[in-house]
Design a protein around this motif. Structure first.
Motif, mmCIF file in Angstrom:
data_model
loop_
_atom_site.group_PDB
_atom_site.id
_atom_site.type_symbol
_atom_site.label_atom_id
_atom_site.label_comp_id
_atom_site.label_asym_id
_atom_site.label_seq_id
_atom_site.Cartn_x
_atom_site.Cartn_y
_atom_site.Cartn_z
ATOM 1 N N GLY A 41 0.821 -1.210 0.000
ATOM 2 C CA GLY A 41 0.000 0.000 0.000
ATOM 3 C C GLY A 41 0.852 1.256 0.000
ATOM 4 O O GLY A 41 2.085 1.193 0.071
ATOM 5 N N PRO A 42 0.204 2.440 -0.088
ATOM 6 C CA PRO A 42 0.946 3.704 -0.049
ATOM 7 C C PRO A 42 1.804 3.792 1.209
ATOM 8 O O PRO A 42 1.347 3.473 2.299
ATOM 9 N N HIS A 45 0.762 5.377 4.527
ATOM 10 C CA HIS A 45 -0.197 4.702 5.397
ATOM 11 C C HIS A 45 0.473 3.873 6.484
ATOM 12 O O HIS A 45 -0.199 3.383 7.387
ATOM 13 N N GLY A 175 -10.911 2.908 2.680
ATOM 14 C CA GLY A 175 -9.469 2.808 2.613
ATOM 15 C C GLY A 175 -8.727 4.049 3.050
ATOM 16 O O GLY A 175 -7.505 4.044 3.169
ATOM 17 N N LEU A 176 -9.465 5.128 3.309
ATOM 18 C CA LEU A 176 -8.872 6.380 3.775
ATOM 19 C C LEU A 176 -9.648 6.880 4.982
ATOM 20 O O LEU A 176 -10.835 6.574 5.137
ATOM 21 N N MET A 285 -2.552 2.282 -8.491
ATOM 22 C CA MET A 285 -2.972 1.322 -7.470
ATOM 23 C C MET A 285 -4.488 1.375 -7.386
ATOM 24 O O MET A 285 -5.099 2.418 -7.656
ATOM 25 N N HIS A 289 -9.059 5.432 -4.849
ATOM 26 C CA HIS A 289 -8.552 6.463 -3.928
ATOM 27 C C HIS A 289 -7.039 6.371 -3.767
ATOM 28 O O HIS A 289 -6.372 7.383 -3.595
ATOM 29 N N HIS A 290 -6.494 5.156 -3.838
ATOM 30 C CA HIS A 290 -5.034 5.002 -3.741
ATOM 31 C C HIS A 290 -4.335 5.542 -4.990
ATOM 32 O O HIS A 290 -3.214 6.047 -4.912
ATOM 33 N N HIS A 291 -4.988 5.429 -6.139
ATOM 34 C CA HIS A 291 -4.421 5.966 -7.382
ATOM 35 C C HIS A 291 -4.191 7.466 -7.250
ATOM 36 O O HIS A 291 -3.119 7.983 -7.610
ATOM 37 N N GLU A 293 -3.870 9.154 -4.495
ATOM 38 C CA GLU A 293 -2.801 9.385 -3.512
ATOM 39 C C GLU A 293 -1.427 9.291 -4.168
ATOM 40 O O GLU A 293 -0.556 10.139 -3.937
ATOM 41 N N GLU A 299 -4.206 12.822 1.342
ATOM 42 C CA GLU A 299 -5.328 11.958 1.722
ATOM 43 C C GLU A 299 -6.597 12.767 1.975
ATOM 44 O O GLU A 299 -7.689 12.397 1.539
#
Length: 323
Positions: A41-42, A45, A175-176, A285, A289-291, A293, A299
């Motif tokens: 993951g990022p 995080h 996820g955030l 990713m 939402h990860h994309h 980021e 975030e």
């Protein structure tokens, strides 16, 4: 059911969640049910590792207490019990998954097929119940064109796919910090307004309680989060939204007002299919939402943009329903 009553219910649920926070969070900390962060993951995080999870229990309890003390009776209670059944049963699947991951320290939790079997069974119960009791029968309302289509024998598989898809989409959205709770807050508020207009007090009270619970949970879940909802919360929220949309016969409005849920799930599907077929990834990713980021968005920016998008989509959704 008036708008004032709905606001009172929302406020009650909000304050119950605020009260539960300082009670539940220390208990979760003592039990050491901390969130584990995926290595892939990022990197930003990694600092969240160890934050208490399974906080969705707070929202479920707030909704349960508020709705069961709201003074409903007769047929109204039947609808309420169905919504609570969907919320609690899906939340229980999430709770078992969380428990295996954070208490038994088995990172994968329930296997995918085990979760799917449980989800399908619950969805099947809901589909059969609604087909037998709903005044809409097998008719599905189509927004914007103000018509209904009789799904006939396809109603049950449609509802099963819808319920399973919705609950898993909400789960992917979580996820955030504050993302799933904020998006669901707006969608629950949308359905509470619609339910008042439709003259469905049980749905209005339930959605008001859900709105208040999400708002109260944001006090502890907004960035930087003091607690995560875990699968316990995300699965419960997904089951709640799915049940409400079926009761109001507005399943086809979910891809609109729940557009964030939809694109989050779609981004995962696209990513997996693309990688398996071509070996290439469409997004940096997934979920989406990860994309963003990894594109350099903070975030908090991602969360606020997704909240605002949901608000706009709900406004569009109101125009698509003729009540």
């Amino acid at each position: 059911m008036s708008y004032l009553q709905m606001i009172i219910v929302t406020g009650a649920s909000f304050f119950i969640t605020l009260i539960l926070g300082p009670i539940v969070i220390p208990i979760l900390q003592r039990l050491k049910v901390g969130q584990s962060i995926r290595d892939e993951g990022p990197k930003s995080h990694m600092s969240k590792s160890g934050t208490p999870t399974m906080g969705g229990i707070m929202m479920v309890l707030a909704v349960l207490i508020t709705t069961l003390t709201a003074g409903l009776s007769g047929e109204q209670m039947k609808d309420l019990y169905v919504m609570l059944f969907a919320t609690i049963s899906f939340g229980l699947i999430g709770f078992i998954d969380d428990f295996i991951k954070v208490v038994l320290k088995r990172n994968l939790g329930l296997r995918a097929y085990q979760k799917l079997i449980g989800q399908v069974l619950i969805a099947l119960i809901l589909a059969i119940y609604f087909l037998k009791t709903s005044s809409y029968k097998a008719n599905i309302y189509i927004p914007f064109i103000d018509t209904s289509i009789d799904f006939g024998i396809l109603y049950i598989p449609f509802i099963v796919l819808f319920v399973v898809g919705t609950t898993n989409s909400v789960n992917l959205t979580d996820g955030l910090d504050g993302l799933a709770s904020g998006v669901t807050l707006i969608i629950a508020a949308f359905f509470s307004l619609v339910a008042v207009k439709m003259g469905m007090p049980s749905v209005a009270i339930f959605c008001g309680a859900l709105t208040g619970a999400c708002l109260g949970f944001l006090r502890f879940n907004a960035y930087p989060a003091k607690v995560f909802m875990g699968d316990t919360g995300s699965m419960a929220l997904g089951g709640a939204i799915a049940a409400v949309s079926i009761l109001t016969n507005l399943t086809m409005i979910i891809p609109i007002v729940g557009g964030i849920y939809f694109i989050e799930a779609l981004s995962v599907i696209i990513q997996v299919v693309s990688f398996k077929l071509t070996g290439k990834r469409v997004f940096k990713m997934s979920p989406l939402h990860h994309h963003f980021e990894l594109c350099g968005w903070r975030e908090t920016k991602v969360v606020i943009v997704f909240w605002l998008t949901t608000f706009v989509l709900c406004m569009i959704g109101l125009f698509g329903i003729r009540i």
